[in-house]
Scaffold this motif. Structure first.
Motif, PDB file in Angstrom:
ATOM      1  N   CYS A  54      -3.400 -38.164   3.726  1.00 49.65           N
ATOM      2  CA  CYS A  54      -3.594 -36.852   4.364  1.00 49.65           C
ATOM      3  C   CYS A  54      -4.667 -36.211   3.522  1.00 49.65           C
ATOM      4  N   LEU A  88      -4.029 -33.082   8.114  1.00 51.06           N
ATOM      5  CA  LEU A  88      -4.658 -31.950   7.215  1.00 51.06           C
ATOM      6  C   LEU A  88      -3.799 -31.007   6.762  1.00 51.06           C
ATOM      7  N   LEU A  92     -14.241 -34.953   3.391  1.00 52.31           N
ATOM      8  CA  LEU A  92     -12.754 -35.360   3.995  1.00 52.31           C
ATOM      9  C   LEU A  92     -12.887 -36.584   4.854  1.00 52.31           C
ATOM     10  N   ALA A 136     -12.042 -29.019  10.524  1.00 50.70           N
ATOM     11  CA  ALA A 136     -11.584 -29.797   9.780  1.00 50.70           C
ATOM     12  C   ALA A 136     -10.385 -30.803  10.359  1.00 50.70           C
ATOM     13  N   VAL A 137      -9.553 -30.263  11.024  1.00 49.34           N
ATOM     14  CA  VAL A 137      -8.542 -30.929  11.887  1.00 49.34           C
ATOM     15  C   VAL A 137      -8.985 -31.867  12.815  1.00 49.34           C
TER      16      VAL A 137
END
Length: 271
Positions: free
Chosen positions: A180, A204, A170, A195-196
């Protein structure tokens, strides 16, 4: 009817702050109903549309997908995000060309996966995955469209990556120009929060996969948008199958009473 440029500006603004649900339609009627129920944006479902064509997911042609998107965008005031699968191509240049075709259909955004089409569900290697998103980014920028580019990392969903590896991808896709980031399969709050943080400069998106989870809980984790994937289409098909099985197996029709009334459908399809 807002212009495509106006829809794209509204869609981009939704990604700037807060947390919103972007429900997935499977045809023009379901898209209009979702819009008229008050959702600020809607998204296609590759599986949901494929089922309406009598096909399995990832079996729809590019031409059929573009026709589907154009038909929905023509009758929907809300911004439309295209589930554009793998861009219907392997080579970065071809992905860029096809992304422009999606723009011509009127979409406000499009999601491109890092998974090769085919039953093996293999992933592109790091270099190719990055080059594909970079090419799409360059094409969208050259058009000055303002469309939102979503990069999807499918590794967790198909069991080919662990969480940390998917998050690393990501980050790489964000660096390649995605607006995004989306890794379907992230479930645990700690993993979503990680992940954020990793893509903190970009929003996200998550796929709702945890029964009982709420919008407020995702918002608290820093999630910007929530997808339901093919779940609404499956729910609709579930009601259909329950009714027809009762008719076929029991010779009864009570399940039909749970359907929406014609008046309600007329209202939700109205302008």
């Amino acid at each position: 009817m807002p212009t495509p440029a106006e829809k794209r500006a509204r869609f981009r603004a939704l990604h700037a702050e807060g947390c919103f649900v972007i429900p997935n339609f499977w045809d023009a009627g379901s898209a209009r109903m979702l819009q008229n129920l008050g959702f600020p944006a809607v998204a296609s479902s590759s599986a949901g549309f494929a089922w309406t064509q009598g096909l399995l997911d990832n079996a729809v042609t590019l031409e059929a997908k573009l026709d589907h998107l154009a038909a929905v965008c023509a009758v929907t005031d809300a911004p439309v995000n295209a589930d554009f699968e793998n861009g219907f191509a392997d080579a970065p240049e071809a992905v860029a060309t096809n992304a422009l075709k999606a723009l011509a259909a009127g979409v406000a955004g499009l999601s491109i996966e890092d998974m090769i089409r085919g039953p093996e569900r293999a992933l592109y290697d790091d270099i190719q995955a990055i080059e594909r998103i970079a090419a799409a980014r360059a094409a969208l920028d050259a058009e000055g469209s303002g469309a939102v580019l979503v990069a999807r990392a499918e590794g967790i969903l198909v069991g080919r990556m662990g969480v940390s590896e998917a998050i690393d991808r990501l980050v790489a896709l964000a660096d390649a120009g995605a607006d995004c980031l989306f890794a379907p399969g992230l479930r645990e709050p700690a993993d979503i929060a990680a992940a954020v943080r990793a893509v903190a400069s970009r929003p996200l998106s998550v796929l709702m996969m945890t029964p009982g989870a709420t919008v407020a809980q995702f918002a608290d984790l820093g999630v910007r948008r929530i997808s339901v994937g093919g779940s609404l289409a499956r729910a609709a098909w579930g009601g259909f199958l329950a009714a027809v099985r009762q008719i076929k197996d029991e010779g009864r029709f009570e399940a039909l009473a749970s359907g929406a009334s014609g008046a309600e459908l007329k209202a939700l399809l109205g302008r």
